[in-house]
Enzyme design. Structure first.
Site, PDB file in Angstrom:
ATOM      1  N   HIS A 132       0.817  -1.206   0.000  1.00  0.00           N
ATOM      2  CA  HIS A 132       0.000   0.000   0.000  1.00  0.00           C
ATOM      3  C   HIS A 132       0.853   1.259   0.000  1.00  0.00           C
ATOM      4  O   HIS A 132       0.498   2.256  -0.624  1.00  0.00           O
ATOM      5  CB  HIS A 132      -0.918  -0.009   1.224  1.00  0.00           C
ATOM      6  CG  HIS A 132      -2.014   0.994   1.172  1.00  0.00           C
ATOM      7  ND1 HIS A 132      -3.154   0.814   0.417  1.00  0.00           N
ATOM      8  CD2 HIS A 132      -2.157   2.202   1.776  1.00  0.00           C
ATOM      9  CE1 HIS A 132      -3.945   1.867   0.558  1.00  0.00           C
ATOM     10  NE2 HIS A 132      -3.360   2.714   1.377  1.00  0.00           N
ATOM     11  N   HIS A 140     -10.381   2.802  -1.214  1.00  0.00           N
ATOM     12  CA  HIS A 140     -10.622   2.378   0.169  1.00  0.00           C
ATOM     13  C   HIS A 140     -11.442   1.092   0.116  1.00  0.00           C
ATOM     14  O   HIS A 140     -12.501   0.980   0.721  1.00  0.00           O
ATOM     15  CB  HIS A 140     -11.327   3.483   0.968  1.00  0.00           C
ATOM     16  CG  HIS A 140     -10.666   3.752   2.276  1.00  0.00           C
ATOM     17  ND1 HIS A 140     -11.337   3.916   3.456  1.00  0.00           N
ATOM     18  CD2 HIS A 140      -9.344   3.869   2.596  1.00  0.00           C
ATOM     19  CE1 HIS A 140     -10.475   4.142   4.437  1.00  0.00           C
ATOM     20  NE2 HIS A 140      -9.259   4.111   3.937  1.00  0.00           N
ATOM     21  N   ASP A 143      -0.617  14.969   5.058  1.00  0.00           N
ATOM     22  CA  ASP A 143      -1.732  14.226   5.648  1.00  0.00           C
ATOM     23  C   ASP A 143      -1.221  12.967   6.326  1.00  0.00           C
ATOM     24  O   ASP A 143      -0.317  12.305   5.821  1.00  0.00           O
ATOM     25  CB  ASP A 143      -2.718  13.875   4.521  1.00  0.00           C
ATOM     26  CG  ASP A 143      -3.702  12.788   4.909  1.00  0.00           C
ATOM     27  OD1 ASP A 143      -4.212  12.838   6.042  1.00  0.00           O
ATOM     28  OD2 ASP A 143      -3.957  11.907   4.072  1.00  0.00           O
TER      29      ASP A 143
END
Length: 735
Positions: free
Chosen positions: A48, A94, A271
């Site tokens: 990921h 997601h 983020d």
């Protein structure tokens, strides 16, 4: 250091690390790692975060153009849209979280992509989504997938609506290959002044590292690692790895960050997404070639007795990491206090190139930053031409003329879940807040927003046909790029750049890696010829359950621009008497079509091949004729019959069409569109079409309001067609 490891083999297994990974870690550290360090390496080297199976193919994408300000490698891509303003956009997956816990997974997917946009300094102004579900009509999975659909849509709607950001379009499709892995791909776009773009970098020795946003909890622990593995019967136990979102907290964080950006206070911002504080801190330091020292006991916590391991790997939502300019700390703190957002100085930039983590004055981890990044595995996995393609080629050809007549087929397609209007979904999204939406969801093809700051308009479209990509990944990927661009061109836009979300099965399957390689080659070729570089994107692998992989699903998000003086087109017929024109040529293109799937229960055949130069010429015709075209729509799923019916239903008009190609009504030929013009514009259209060598044909004209829909031998009353098209999904879900 704390947390020395007792049973290393068990720890490696739980962290999805190999013995070779462990040997590399020891070489980097020149010692045995502790548990915190193992957790960090596991997250940063996960599929990921590291893209270890996909890097070798992604690097070949075209990423540059005169208007590209920032390509891949940052939180989002940036393109220049004129007069000092830029569009910032990206698409993220997601998928795993949304299958495990659909409401929270989908909601936090929206939250995450929004943070990717405003961490670049941009205010998000539009969201879209691409959703894939399994069988919801029949089979043992139907009730599960109806539930998943309802909860995913609720999660997307609630988060976006609470944030005050319109969700203006997207796509939803259904295939049995998603029975074990749904796909939830979230797209967001924001606007920023060119000089106000921020990047995720931490530089300047002694500059403070500041944590802002929600307190850290134990939700999302191991999320990046979880998203880098396949599912099985025990996957329900992974619910603790799904984050919990709070859109009201993110709204406060957004407004506080935008106020922060208006002042000269920070060096960079990142983020805390996948892998949380680990990825944000390492990525900020790595990009700047710096070191960093963090005091983890200073991190705001919402749960007692949290450990350094949990603090580094938690994926709690609504959090950002800042690198402050020296002496500006109090001003930053004051802004976040004003917005009632947690803020804490948790570290500083160093020049030693290491990440040093302290907890209660004890050094609990120390990792060289550049070697961790440079030594991340880059895998050249084995590839193999899929056996299923040989099996499909051996199937007998389908005789499409011997079972049902066109009237029956038309009704079946128009009322199918694949074709029917998705208002049950998009009506749950606020699509008009901010008052910028010109063309929203349900109007077909691309959505369009106005940019108040410079008067331009932006068109954006998401598209992929998974059946095409299953049967021919390279050609299917080319078609996905082309149709996403064509959807923008039918709005009168010039397609500029794409973001992608590449959803695939397990990379440990050689056939999946062949699919991935072919898909990337197709995207590369299409983007080069169509001059639409890749500026951002995401790869989601391990979409596999019990050894069953999803179809290759490279979702393509295209953004195009419409000049401030130019008209915006939609897909609804406008006036009785106007001519209906076909641009492009129909052919016997039925392989992988909806006709094959729905009527003949087969996903097979040779999919349409696309001539990208011809496609580009079609775009130019649509752009050059946009001043007099009244409506336009791309021909894709369901062919010309479905395209014309949708235009008629959206406008509420009858039509009378003679194609002289009745056997091709449901063919999905590429580089074709239908347009509506006044008769006096025909000569001008002829000249433009001739200039670009694009064929055209008069099909008929728009008839009376609420009139019948007649397409060759197909004839249906407007009210019956409306019921089939507009009511099917809502009735099915509620029933």
């Amino acid at each position: 250091m704390q947390n020395q490891i007792q049973n290393i083999n068990e720890v490696l297994k739980n962290h999805k690390l190999s013995t070779q990974d462990y040997e590399n870690i020891k070489k980097i550290l020149n010692r045995e790692p502790n548990l915190v360090e193992i957790g960090i390496f596991s997250a940063m080297w996960s599929e990921h975060c590291s893209y270890k199976s996909s890097k070798i193919y992604l690097k070949n994408f075209p990423t540059k153009a005169p208007y590209v300000v920032q390509g891949p490698g940052e939180n989002a891509g940036v393109i220049d849209i004129g007069e000092g303003y830029c569009a910032v956009f990206k698409m993220e997956s997601h998928n795993h979280p949304s299958f495990i816990e659909p409401y929270a997974g989908a909601a936090t997917g929206v939250g995450g992509i929004l943070r990717d946009i405003f961490t670049m300094g941009a205010r998000p102004i539009a969201n879209l989504n691409s959703l894939r579900f399994g069988n919801i009509k029949d089979g043992k999975e139907k009730d599960r997938h109806k539930y998943l659909l309802k909860r995913v849509v609720a999660g997307i709607g609630d988060y976006g609506n609470c944030m005050g950001i319109p969700t203006i379009g997207g796509e939803t499709s259904f295939e049995s290959c998603y029975n074990g892995n749904i796909l939830v791909n979230a797209f967001s776009l924001g606007i920023v002044k060119k000089e106000n773009i921020f990047y995720g970098r931490a530089k300047g020795v002694k500059n403070s590292i500041i944590y802002v946003g929600s307190k850290t909890g134990r939700d999302g622990l191991g999320g990046a690692v979880m998203s880098s593995d396949s599912f099985n019967e025990d996957s329900a136990s992974l619910k603790p790895t799904v984050q919990v979102g709070d859109p009201f907290s993110e709204k406060l964080l957004l407004e506080a960050c935008l106020e922060l950006f208006s002042k000269d206070l920070i060096v960079g911002i990142q983020d805390m997404g996948a892998a949380g504080l680990t990825s944000s801190s390492f990525e900020m330091a790595s990009r700047a070639g710096s070191g960093m020292r963090l005091y983890l006991d200073k991190v705001p916590m919402r749960e007692p007795n949290m450990t350094p391991y949990e603090l580094m790997l938690s994926e709690s939502q609504e959090r950002m990491l800042l690198c402050a300019k020296s002496g500006k700390e109090q001003e930053i703190i004051d802004i976040f206090n004003k917005w009632e957002v947690d803020v804490a100085i948790i570290g500083e930039v160093t020049d030693n190139g290491n990440m040093e983590l302290f907890f209660d004055n004890e050094l609990c981890a120390e990792i060289p930053i550049a070697p961790l990044s440079d030594s991340a595995p880059v895998l050249n996995r084995e590839i193999q031409y899929p056996k299923y393609l040989d099996e499909l080629k051996s199937l007998p050809a389908i005789n499409i003329n011997k079972t049902k007549n066109n009237n029956e087929i038309f009704r079946e397609l128009l009322g199918s879940l694949e074709i029917c209007d998705k208002s049950f979904i998009y009506n749950q999204y606020d699509s008009t807040i901010l008052a910028n939406t010109i063309v929203g969801a349900g109007n077909g093809d691309a959505s369009v927003i106005r940019i108040k700051e410079n008067g331009a308009k932006l068109a954006m479209s998401l598209y992929c046909n998974p059946r095409y990509c299953y049967l021919n990944p390279k050609e299917g990927a080319k078609i996905a790029v082309a149709i996403s661009g064509r959807n923008c061109a039918t709005r009168g836009a010039i397609p500029l750049a794409i973001t992608d979300c590449l959803n695939f099965g397990s990379p440990q399957n050689k056939e999946v890696m062949w699919q991935f390689k072919e898909t990337c080659e197709g995207i590369k070729e299409a983007c080069e010829i169509l001059s639409t570089p890749v500026v951002s994107g995401n790869v989601s692998l391990y979409n596999q359950t019990n050894d069953i992989d999803i179809y290759p699903t490279p979702s393509i998000g295209m953004v195009g621009i419409i000049g401030k003086e130019n008209k915006v087109l939609d897909s609804a017929f406008k006036n009785k008497g106007n001519l209906i024109i076909l641009l492009g040529d129909l052919g016997e293109d039925f392989g992988g079509s909806l006709l094959f799937k729905l009527v003949y229960n087969s996903i097979s055949g040779e999919i349409p091949h696309i001539n990208l130069d011809k496609e580009l010429n079609l775009w130019k015709v649509l752009q050059d004729s946009s001043s007099f075209v009244k409506s336009a729509k791309s021909i894709k799923d369901g062919g010309i019959a479905i395209t014309l019916a949708k235009m008629a239903l959206l406008g509420g008009y009858g039509i009378n069409i003679v194609t002289n190609a009745e056997s091709l009504l449901f063919a999905e030929s590429q580089s074709c569109s239908c347009i509506e013009i006044k008769e006096e514009s025909l000569k001008t259209l002829e000249n433009i079409a001739k200039k670009y060598n694009v064929s055209y044909k008069i099909l008929g004209q728009v008839e009376d309001k609420n009139g019948d829909i007649n397409i060759d031998s197909i004839s249906i009353k407007q009210n019956i067609a409306r019921e089939l098209y507009f009511d099917t999904l809502a009735n099915f879900i509620k029933g």
